[in-house]
Design an enzyme around this catalytic site. Structure first.
Site, PDB file in Angstrom:
ATOM      1  N   GLY A   1      48.166 -14.490 -54.471  1.00 26.88           N
ATOM      2  CA  GLY A   1      48.993 -15.223 -53.517  1.00 26.88           C
ATOM      3  C   GLY A   1      49.349 -14.306 -52.362  1.00 26.88           C
ATOM      4  O   GLY A   1      49.616 -13.112 -52.557  1.00 26.88           O
TER       5      GLY A   1
ATOM      6  N   ASN B   1      56.499 -12.641 -49.909  1.00 30.13           N
ATOM      7  CA  ASN B   1      55.169 -13.109 -50.294  1.00 30.13           C
ATOM      8  C   ASN B   1      55.109 -14.620 -50.269  1.00 30.13           C
ATOM      9  O   ASN B   1      55.973 -15.284 -49.696  1.00 30.13           O
ATOM     10  CB  ASN B   1      54.828 -12.583 -51.695  1.00 30.13           C
TER      11      ASN B   1
ATOM     12  N   GLU C   1      59.620 -13.921 -53.673  1.00 30.42           N
ATOM     13  CA  GLU C   1      60.320 -13.042 -54.607  1.00 30.42           C
ATOM     14  C   GLU C   1      59.950 -11.573 -54.442  1.00 30.42           C
ATOM     15  O   GLU C   1      60.600 -10.705 -55.023  1.00 30.42           O
ATOM     16  CB  GLU C   1      60.076 -13.477 -56.061  1.00 30.42           C
TER      17      GLU C   1
ATOM     18  N   ALA D   1      55.563 -21.378 -62.301  1.00 33.33           N
ATOM     19  CA  ALA D   1      55.223 -22.799 -62.323  1.00 33.33           C
ATOM     20  C   ALA D   1      54.260 -23.158 -63.441  1.00 33.33           C
ATOM     21  O   ALA D   1      54.397 -24.202 -64.073  1.00 33.33           O
ATOM     22  CB  ALA D   1      54.633 -23.204 -60.976  1.00 33.33           C
ATOM     23  N   THR D   2      53.287 -22.294 -63.715  1.00 34.55           N
ATOM     24  CA  THR D   2      52.282 -22.612 -64.728  1.00 34.55           C
ATOM     25  C   THR D   2      52.580 -21.958 -66.066  1.00 34.55           C
ATOM     26  O   THR D   2      52.442 -22.595 -67.114  1.00 34.55           O
ATOM     27  CB  THR D   2      50.886 -22.160 -64.251  1.00 34.55           C
TER      28      THR D   2
ATOM     29  N   SER E   1      49.337 -10.364 -58.780  1.00 33.35           N
ATOM     30  CA  SER E   1      49.772 -11.697 -58.384  1.00 33.35           C
ATOM     31  C   SER E   1      49.923 -11.857 -56.892  1.00 33.35           C
ATOM     32  O   SER E   1      49.557 -12.882 -56.324  1.00 33.35           O
ATOM     33  CB  SER E   1      51.118 -12.021 -59.049  1.00 33.35           C
ATOM     34  N   CYS E   2      50.505 -10.855 -56.254  1.00 24.87           N
ATOM     35  CA  CYS E   2      50.948 -11.032 -54.875  1.00 24.87           C
ATOM     36  C   CYS E   2      50.476  -9.896 -53.982  1.00 24.87           C
ATOM     37  O   CYS E   2      50.488  -8.730 -54.385  1.00 24.87           O
ATOM     38  CB  CYS E   2      52.476 -11.081 -54.819  1.00 24.87           C
TER      39      CYS E   2
ATOM     40  N   CYS F   1      55.778 -16.756 -52.523  1.00 28.05           N
ATOM     41  CA  CYS F   1      56.854 -17.450 -53.247  1.00 28.05           C
ATOM     42  C   CYS F   1      58.221 -16.808 -53.044  1.00 28.05           C
ATOM     43  O   CYS F   1      59.165 -17.121 -53.767  1.00 28.05           O
ATOM     44  CB  CYS F   1      56.528 -17.521 -54.734  1.00 28.05           C
TER      45      CYS F   1
ATOM     46  N   PRO G   1      58.282 -18.020 -59.521  1.00 31.69           N
ATOM     47  CA  PRO G   1      58.492 -19.437 -59.889  1.00 31.69           C
ATOM     48  C   PRO G   1      58.057 -19.804 -61.304  1.00 31.69           C
ATOM     49  O   PRO G   1      58.555 -20.766 -61.860  1.00 31.69           O
ATOM     50  CB  PRO G   1      57.640 -20.193 -58.864  1.00 31.69           C
TER      51      PRO G   1
END
Length: 966
Positions: A409, A593, A597, A780-781, A380-381, A595, A778
Site C-alpha cells: 500500500g 501511508n 497509520e 480489514a481482511t 505492508s506500507c 491507511c 485497519p
C-alpha cells in the site's frame, strides 16, 4: 403472533387470507396476466400454472389489512399494487431465464422484497413475521405425522473423470453431522433437508460440495454458529481439492481423518509447492517430520465462514485454479518463511505457527500472501517523496508500480512538485501543476492490480500551503474536467499546526508554489512558523511570484466540505507526526501511508517501509480483564516475527531496502477492540471504554518496546539509533511534552500504570532493534480471518451483509446473540426487528437499555468518544492509528468541532469520515438470497454529504480498494 392478531382484530382480515387469497373480481385487479409457460411448485409438490393475479390479490389484501379499506386508501392501494405486481412478475421471469418453474417460496420472497423496496415497511414486517410463524407451524405439523420413510430415487454424481457413480449419501450425512459437532444451537437436519432439495441426478462433485455450504449459510442470520458449520463444510471441499492435487490421485478426508493425515499431507504439500515453483526450495530443507508433527488439525474448526472463504479465494496457494494449501499448512508456510534465518529454524517456526494458528496474532496481508514463496515481499506500507522534476516524478510513478505489484500500500508526498503557473526554467514556460501527474499516478495504481488479488491502492498527500491545494481538494469530485480528477486515488491533507491556529483566530492563509519556498517542506513547529511568516512577507513585497492569500477559515470550510461530499481528502497533522517522531534526528515525516497509520521519514533517496501485524485483543481477556501475562508472550513473539520480515523481505526498489535496513521500523497494532469491550459489557461511549483503550494500548506498547530492547541485546541496535529520541530516554509517553511545548499545551492524558522508568533506563543502555514499534492498521481482511471486529472500530451493524472480493456474507454479532439468549430475547421476531431497524437495537423496546449501550452501532456513538479513546492510545504509539469517524447527522458545525477536537487531543492522523446514506438494507429474509447483498443502490439517493455507506454493506475499508495495509 402479536402482529397477526392485531391485524385480524382491527380489520377482520387474517394474514392467512392475505397469503392464500383467491383472485378478486376482474374489475379490481391489475392487468398482469398469467405468464404463459411458467409453473409454480407448491409446498406439497404439486405443480400449478403461474398466475400473476394471485400476487396482486395477496398484495391488495395485505395493504388493506394494515392500512384500512377507506375509498381513498383503496384507490391508492390499487395503483401501488398494479405497479408492484408488474415489477414482481418481471423480476421472477428474469430470474427464471434458465427454467420456467418457480417455487412458491421464491415468489413470496420476491413479494417481500418488493414491499421493502417500495418502503412499505409495516406491511412487509407483518408479512415477514407471518411467514415465519406459518413455517414454524408447518414444521410442527410435519413433526407430528407418523414417520414413513419413502423410497428415494438413487441419484448419481459425476466424478473427476466425468463418469457417473452412485451418490454417496451416507458420507454426505456424515460430513454434515461432523460439521455440527460441538456447536450449540445448530442441527444437521435443516442443512441436510435443504441440501437434498438441491440435489439432482448427475450432479458434479463441486456442486455437491457446495450444496451443504449454501444450505448452512442461509441459517446464519438466526444462529451465528452456522457460520462455523459453513466453514467446516467448506473445509471438506478444500480437503478433497488439496489432497487430490498433492497426492496426484482422487482423495477425500473427513475432519476426523485429518488428525492423522495432516502429517502425511504436509511433506507432500511442500514438495508440490516447490515443484510448482511457488514455494521457496529452502522450506524443503526443514525437518518436515518435526514440523508436520506440530500441526494442530483441530484449529481448522475455529474458522467462521467469511474468514475461511476469504483465505480460500485469495490466500491459499493454487495451481491452475486448484487450491492445494490447507489452513494449518498455510499458517505453517508463513511461519517457516519468517523463520528462514533463525538458528533453530524448526523451533521458531513452530512458535510462530502457534501464534498465527491460534488467532492470537496475525501478520499483515502481504506477509500472509508471500511468506515462504520465491518472491517474499512481506512489507505492508511504502511511503515516498516525489521530486520536482520530470525524471523524479516518473521514477516515483514507476516505483509505485513496482511496490504495488507485490501487495504494497502506497503513500506519496507530492508537496515538492511545483504548482500551477510556476516558472519552468528549462522551457521558459509555466507549470501545469501537480494535478496532471496525480492523474497518471491514479491510473497506474489501477493498472497494477497486485497480481489480480486486489486493486493497487495509493494515497496522495499535499501540504495545506501548496498553491494547488484547492484543485487538490476537488480531485474526487464527480463533476468538472475528468482529466483533472482521480476517481480511484485516495487523497489526504498534510496540515501544519500553524494553519489550525490561523483557523482558530480567523487569520489569513497564504498559498505558495514549493519551488519558491522549498524550505517549508522540511520544517515543522516553531521553525516552520518563522519560515512561513518570512515567505508571507516576501509575497507581500513581491519577491515571490506565485502566491494567493485567503481566509484560513474559508479554506478549512472547503476542506471539510469536500470531505463531506467526497470522503476526501482526509485530515492528517504534520506537526504532531514530526514533533513526536523518534527519528527526527535523521529526517522528516512528509506524509502518512494509504491507511494513515504510518508516520516515517521520506526523502528523494529514501523510501520508508513498514511491516505490520496485529494482536487479537479479544483472545487476551480473562474474567478479571486484560491478560497481561499472555499478552507479554504474544507481543514478544510477534515483534520477533516482524523484525525477521525486514531481513527476509524481497525489495523491489533499492531505496526501500536501504531505508528498511537502516531504521528497521515495524508497526504492531491490534484488532478485536470492540469484541473485547462487549465481552466485558463495556459500552464504547463510556469513560470505561476510554480507560480500557488506555490500559490495553499501554500494555501492548510496554511489551513491544521491551521486546525490541531484547532483540537489540541479541541482534544489535538499529543503525540510526544514536541521536534518536529513544537514545535520549524519550519514550512516546514523554514526547507528548515536545508537542505541548510547541503548541503551548495539548489536551492529552498523561496517566501511567506500568514501570516505565525501568524500561526507559533499559532502552538508553541496551538500545532498540526497531526505530518504530507501534501502529494500528485497519485490519480489514485479517480481522475477517480471525473472526473478530476490525482494528479499533465500533461495530458497524449487529446484523448486515458484508461484501468484499470473496462475495457477500451475512454477518451477525455472535456476542449480541449470546447476550440476548441469556435473557430469553433471541427469536424470529428479534431477527426481523434487527433487519427492520438496520442492525440497531435502539428502537427495539423489549431490549434492556444496558444491552443497547453495550451493543450500540457506529452511528449511535458520538464521534467524540472515538477521538477520546484514540487520544489515549496515541500517547503510547510512536506512529499513528487508522481512525475512522462516524457521524450520523453531519453538519458543518459538527465536522468543524470533531476535527478541531482531534487536533486538540494530539491525534496525528484521521482516516475515513462516514455518514449514513439515504438507503437501507432490504428487510426481506436473507434466506431466499443465499447471502447475496440485499441493498438498494445509494448512488442516486445519497444526499450531499459524506462518502455514502450503503447500510447493509460494510464500510469502504472492507472493500478491496482499501485492504492494502491488511
Amino acid at each position: 403472533m402479536r402482529v397477526r392478531s392485531a391485524l385480524a382484530a382491527t380489520t377482520g382480515v387474517s394474514m392467512s387470507q392475505v397469503l392464500h387469497a383467491e383472485p378478486p373480481a376482474a374489475a379490481n385487479t391489475p392487468s398482469a396476466p398469467a405468464e404463459p409457460g411458467f409453473h409454480v411448485i407448491r409446498r406439497n409438490g404439486a405443480v400449478t400454472p403461474f398466475d400473476a393475479t394471485k400476487i396482486s390479490a395477496a398484495l391488495t389484501k395485505a395493504f388493506l389489512a394494515v392500512e384500512g379499506s377507506s375509498a381513498s386508501a383503496s384507490r391508492r392501494i390499487h395503483e401501488i399494487v398494479e405497479d408492484m405486481t408488474l415489477d414482481i412478475v418481471a423480476a421472477l421471469t428474469r430470474r427464471s431465464s434458465e427454467g420456467r418453474t418457480l417455487h412458491i417460496e421464491d415468489i413470496q420472497d420476491q413479494v417481500e422484497l418488493a414491499l421493502m423496496r417500495g418502503e412499505h415497511h409495516k406491511v412487509a414486517r407483518a408479512y415477514v413475521l407471518y411467514r415465519e410463524a406459518r413455517a414454524r407451524e408447518r414444521a410442527e405439523a410435519e413433526a407430528r405425522k407418523p414417520r414413513v420413510v419413502p423410497e428415494e430415487p438413487e441419484l448419481t454424481m459425476r466424478d473427476a473423470t466425468g463418469a457417473r457413480v452412485p451418490l454417496d449419501t451416507v458420507r454426505l450425512e456424515r460430513v454434515i453431522l461432523e460439521a455440527c459437532q460441538g456447536l450449540d444451537s445448530v442441527s444437521a437436519g435443516p442443512i441436510l433437508s435443504e441440501t437434498r432439495r438441491n440435489l439432482y441426478d448427475g450432479i458434479g462433485a463441486d456442486e455437491l460440495a457446495l450444496a451443504p455450504i449454501m444450505a448452512a449459510r442461509t441459517l446464519v442470520e438466526t444462529e451465528p454458529n452456522y457460520a462455523q458449520v459453513a466453514a467446516r463444510l467448506l473445509l471438506d471441499k478444500l480437503r478433497r481439492e488439496a489432497m487430490s492435487f498433492v497426492f496426484s490421485r482422487p482423495e477425500q478426508a473427513t475432519q476426523a481423518d485429518m488428525e492423522t493425515r495432516y502429517a502425511e499431507y504436509f511433506p507432500a504439500y511442500v514438495k508440490a509447492g516447490i515443484e510448482a515453483e511457488m514455494l521457496d526450495p529452502e522450506l524443503g530443507r526443514f525437518d518436515l517430520d518435526r514440523i508436520a508433527a506440530a500441526l494442530k488439525p483441530e484449529r481448522d474448526l475455529q474458522f467462521q465462514y467469511l474468514g475461511l472463504q476469504t483465505l480460500y479465494d485469495r490466500y491459499f496457494l493454487h495451481a491452475a485454479g486448484t487450491r492445494y494449501e490447507l489452513p494449518q499448512a498455510f499458517f505453517m508456510r508463513v511461519a517457516m518463511g519468517l523463520a528462514l534465518r533463525e538458528v533453530d529454524r524448526e523451533g521458531r517456526a513452530i512458535a510462530f505457527y502457534d501464534l498465527l494458528s491460534s488467532f492470537d496474532f496475525m501478520t499483515s496481508t502481504p506477509t500472509l500472501f508471500n511468506a515462504g514463496t520465491r518472491r517474499p515481499q512481506l512489507s505492508s506500507c511504502f511511503l515516498t517523496t516525489v521530486s520536482d522534476d520530470l525524471d523524479g516524478i516518473f521514477t516515483s510513478i514507476r516505483d509505485n508500480a513496482l511496490l504495488a505489484k507485490y501487495s504494497g500500500g502506497l503513500g506519496n508526498d507530492w508537496t515538492p512538485v511545483r504548482g500551477l503557473g510556476a516558472h519552468i526554467k528549462g522551457t521558459n514556460g509555466e507549470s501545469q501543476g501537480v494535478v496532471p501527474f496525480l492523474k497518471v499516478a491514479n491510473d497506474t495504481a489501477i493498472a497494477v492490480n497486485q497480481g489480480g488479488k486486489r486493486k493497487g491502492a495509493v494515497c496522495a498527500y499535499l501540504e495545506t500551503w501548496h498553491i494547488d491545494v484547492e484543485e487538490f481538494l476537488d480531485l474526487r469530485k464527480n463533476t468538472g474536467d475528468d482529466r483533472r480528477r482521480t476517481h480511484d486515488m485516495n487523497t489526504a491533507n498534510w496540515v501544519p499546526d500553524l494553519f489550525m491556529q490561523r483557523v482558530a483566530e480567523d487569520g489569513p492563509w497564504t498559498l505558495f508554489s514549493p519551488d519558491e519556498v522549498p524550505q517549508l517542506h522540511d520544517l515543522y513547529g516553531s521553525a516552520f512558523k518563522a519560515a512561513y511568516e518570512t515567505a508571507e512577507a516576501d509575497a507581500v513585497a513581491g519577491r515571490i511570484k506565485v502566491s494567493k492569500t485567503l481566509r484560513a477559515v474559508d479554506l478549512w470550510r472547503r476542506m471539510l466540505t469536500m470531505l463531506f461530499e467526497t470522503g476526501h481528502p482526509w485530515i492528517t497533522f504534520k506537526d504532531p507526526a514530526n514533533l513526536r517522531s523518534p527519528q527526527q534526528h535523521v529526517g522528516v515525516v512528509h506524509s502518512s501511508n494509504l491507511c494513515t497509520e504510518i508516520t516515517l521519514n521520506t526523502s528523494a533517496d529514501e523510501v520508508a517501509v513498514c511491516n505490520l501485524g496485529s494482536v487479537n485483543l479479544a483472545t487476551h481477556l480473562t474474567e478479571s480483564g486484560l491478560d497481561h501475562e499472555k499478552l507479554a508472550v504474544t507481543v514478544s513473539t510477534a515483534m520477533r516475527m516482524l523484525d525477521n520480515v525486514i531481513d527476509i523481505n524481497f525489495y523491489t526498489i533499492p531505496e526501500a531496502r536501504r531505508s528498511n535496513l537502516k531504521h528497521r521500523p515495524v508497526g504492531l497494532g491490534l484488532m478485536g477492540f470492540q469484541d473485547a469491550l462487549q465481552m466485558q459489557a463495556i459500552a464504547y461511549a463510556s469513560e470505561a471504554a476510554v480507560a480500557f483503550a488506555d490500559e490495553s494500548m499501554e500494555a501492548i506498547a510496554y511489551h513491544a518496546i521491551r521486546a525490541s530492547t531484547d532483540l537489540a541485546e541479541e541482534r544489535g541496535r538499529y543503525p540510526s539509533f544514536e541521536g534518536s529520541l529513544w537514545s535520549k530516554g524519550i519514550l512516546p509517553i514523554d514526547s507528548i511534552e515536545l508537542l505541548a511545548d510547541a503548541r503551548g499545551g495539548v489536551d492529552m492524558d498523561r496517566t501511567q500504570r506500568l514501570d516505565w522508568q525501568a524500561l526507559r533506563e533499559r532502552v538508553t543502555s541496551v538500545g532498540m532493534r526497531n526505530s518504530n514499534c507501534l501502529a494500528i492498521a485497519p485490519t480489514a481482511t485479517i480481522s475477517n480471518i480471525c473472526g473478530v471486529s476490525q482494528s479499533i472500530e465500533p461495530a458497524y451493524q449487529n446484523l448486515y451483509v458484508k461484501t468484499n472480493m470473496s462475495g457477500d456474507f451475512t454477518v451477525v454479532n455472535a456476542l449480541l446473540v449470546r447476550a440476548l439468549k441469556a435473557r430469553g430475547l433471541w427469536d424470529e421476531v428479534m431477527v426481523a426487528d434487527l433487519k427492520y431497524f438496520d442492525g440497531s437495537l435502539g428502537q427495539i423496546d423489549r431490549v434492556p437499555d444496558d444491552l443497547k449501550a453495550v451493543f450500540a452501532t457506529a452511528f449511535e456513538i458520538d464521534a467524540a468518544w472515538l477521538i477520546k479513546a484514540a487520544s489515549r492510545r496515541q500517547k503510547w504509539i510512536d506512529q499513528s492509528q487508522s481512525l475512522n469517524l462516524y457521524v450520523a447527522n453531519p453538519s458543518g458545525k459538527a465536522l468543524d468541532a470533531i476535527y478541531r477536537l482531534a487536533w486538540q487531543m494530539g491525534l496525528k492522523t484521521t482516516y475515513y469520515l462516514r455518514s449514513r446514506s439515504a438507503t437501507h438494507v432490504e428487510k426481506s429474509t436473507l434466506k431466499g438470497t443465499d447471502g447475496k447483498l440485499n441493498a438498494v443502490s445509494a448512488v442516486a439517493a445519497t444526499p450531499p454529504g459524506l462518502e455514502a455507506v450503503v447500510e447493509g454493506k460494510a464500510c469502504a475499508i472492507d472493500d478491496p480498494d482499501c485492504e492494502a495495509c491488511q
